[in-house]
Design a protein around this motif. Structure first.
Motif, PDB file in Angstrom:
ATOM      1  N   UNK A 168       0.829  -1.203   0.000  1.00  0.00           N
ATOM      2  CA  UNK A 168       0.000   0.000   0.000  1.00  0.00           C
ATOM      3  C   UNK A 168       0.864   1.254   0.000  1.00  0.00           C
ATOM      4  N   UNK A 169       1.923   1.267   0.815  1.00  0.00           N
ATOM      5  CA  UNK A 169       2.833   2.416   0.854  1.00  0.00           C
ATOM      6  C   UNK A 169       3.499   2.598  -0.505  1.00  0.00           C
ATOM      7  N   UNK A 211      -8.450   5.534  -3.994  1.00  0.00           N
ATOM      8  CA  UNK A 211      -9.782   4.981  -4.270  1.00  0.00           C
ATOM      9  C   UNK A 211      -9.998   4.723  -5.754  1.00  0.00           C
ATOM     10  N   UNK A 212      -9.353   5.514  -6.606  1.00  0.00           N
ATOM     11  CA  UNK A 212      -9.502   5.345  -8.052  1.00  0.00           C
ATOM     12  C   UNK A 212      -8.515   4.325  -8.620  1.00  0.00           C
ATOM     13  N   UNK A 213      -7.307   4.313  -8.114  1.00  0.00           N
ATOM     14  CA  UNK A 213      -6.271   3.449  -8.692  1.00  0.00           C
ATOM     15  C   UNK A 213      -6.194   2.071  -8.043  1.00  0.00           C
ATOM     16  N   UNK A 214      -6.381   2.027  -6.728  1.00  0.00           N
ATOM     17  CA  UNK A 214      -6.296   0.763  -5.986  1.00  0.00           C
ATOM     18  C   UNK A 214      -7.424   0.733  -4.952  1.00  0.00           C
ATOM     19  N   UNK A 215      -8.661   0.596  -5.411  1.00  0.00           N
ATOM     20  CA  UNK A 215      -9.801   0.734  -4.489  1.00  0.00           C
ATOM     21  C   UNK A 215      -9.829  -0.294  -3.355  1.00  0.00           C
ATOM     22  N   UNK A 216      -9.479  -1.525  -3.623  1.00  0.00           N
ATOM     23  CA  UNK A 216      -9.526  -2.553  -2.578  1.00  0.00           C
ATOM     24  C   UNK A 216      -8.497  -2.254  -1.497  1.00  0.00           C
ATOM     25  N   UNK A 217      -7.282  -1.877  -1.913  1.00  0.00           N
ATOM     26  CA  UNK A 217      -6.251  -1.523  -0.929  1.00  0.00           C
ATOM     27  C   UNK A 217      -6.666  -0.306  -0.119  1.00  0.00           C
ATOM     28  N   UNK A 218      -7.289   0.671  -0.770  1.00  0.00           N
ATOM     29  CA  UNK A 218      -7.718   1.886  -0.070  1.00  0.00           C
ATOM     30  C   UNK A 218      -8.755   1.555   1.001  1.00  0.00           C
ATOM     31  N   UNK A 219      -9.692   0.701   0.666  1.00  0.00           N
ATOM     32  CA  UNK A 219     -10.731   0.324   1.634  1.00  0.00           C
ATOM     33  C   UNK A 219     -10.128  -0.487   2.776  1.00  0.00           C
ATOM     34  N   UNK A 239      -7.098  -0.270   3.842  1.00  0.00           N
ATOM     35  CA  UNK A 239      -6.318   0.680   4.636  1.00  0.00           C
ATOM     36  C   UNK A 239      -7.231   1.469   5.573  1.00  0.00           C
ATOM     37  N   UNK A 240      -8.382   1.882   5.082  1.00  0.00           N
ATOM     38  CA  UNK A 240      -9.338   2.602   5.929  1.00  0.00           C
ATOM     39  C   UNK A 240      -9.867   1.716   7.053  1.00  0.00           C
ATOM     40  N   UNK A 241     -10.101   0.449   6.745  1.00  0.00           N
ATOM     41  CA  UNK A 241     -10.558  -0.483   7.782  1.00  0.00           C
ATOM     42  C   UNK A 241      -9.466  -0.736   8.824  1.00  0.00           C
ATOM     43  N   UNK A 242      -8.215  -0.800   8.377  1.00  0.00           N
ATOM     44  CA  UNK A 242      -7.101  -0.997   9.309  1.00  0.00           C
ATOM     45  C   UNK A 242      -6.982   0.161  10.290  1.00  0.00           C
ATOM     46  N   UNK A 243      -7.356   1.359   9.846  1.00  0.00           N
ATOM     47  CA  UNK A 243      -7.295   2.520  10.734  1.00  0.00           C
ATOM     48  C   UNK A 243      -8.281   2.402  11.893  1.00  0.00           C
ATOM     49  N   UNK A 244      -9.284   1.580  11.734  1.00  0.00           N
ATOM     50  CA  UNK A 244     -10.301   1.417  12.775  1.00  0.00           C
ATOM     51  C   UNK A 244      -9.932   0.338  13.792  1.00  0.00           C
ATOM     52  N   UNK A 245      -8.870  -0.397  13.517  1.00  0.00           N
ATOM     53  CA  UNK A 245      -8.437  -1.450  14.435  1.00  0.00           C
ATOM     54  C   UNK A 245      -8.007  -0.828  15.760  1.00  0.00           C
TER      55      UNK A 245
END
Length: 133
Positions: free
Chosen positions: A16-17, A93-101, A103-109
């Motif tokens: 992701x990075x 969200x446009x280039x790598x939507x699955x990774x972006x989502x 990553x957002x879910x990981x922020x909620x951990x």
């Protein structure tokens, strides 16, 4: 360092990075010497991030770096990474939507308790090498 040393969540975070830095570098860096879609500065930041992921004391249970109580990045690379993520985050969200989502879910951990000694991948790898000897 090769990202083959990273496994599981840490390998996913490294990927992701890398994608975030590629997005940032393509828009902000004017260097002709691009390796893997990254200029030399962005490539060195990616290698630095990989090293820090490998040595993260939380290991596989690491929280996202922005909320982590242990700041292992030096101030300059931390600011560079922050700038790249602020720019490339919405574009992920446009280039790598699955990774972006993901990553957002990981922020909620939740942030785990203080990690035990030897939880980093680097420490576990060294311990495994010692046992082989």
């Amino acid at each position: 360092m090769s990202h083959s040393l990273l496994t599981g969540r840490l390998a996913k975070e490294h990927k992701t990075i890398k994608h975030m830095l590629q997005i940032y570098c393509s828009s902000h860096c004017q260097s002709d010497l691009k390796t893997n879609g990254l200029c030399q500065d962005c490539l060195s930041l990616l290698n630095y991030a990989e090293q820090k992921l490998d040595r993260c004391p939380y290991g596989e249970s690491k929280p996202d770096c922005a909320r982590c109580p242990i700041h292992c990045y030096k101030p300059e690379p931390r600011q560079q990474a922050r700038q790249a993520m602020i720019y490339s985050g919405p574009r992920m969200l446009y280039r790598h939507p699955i990774e972006a989502i993901q990553h957002l879910l990981d922020k909620r951990r939740p942030i785990p308790e203080k990690p035990p000694a030897g939880a980093s991948q680097c420490a576990r790898r060294k311990a495994a090498e010692k046992q082989k000897q």
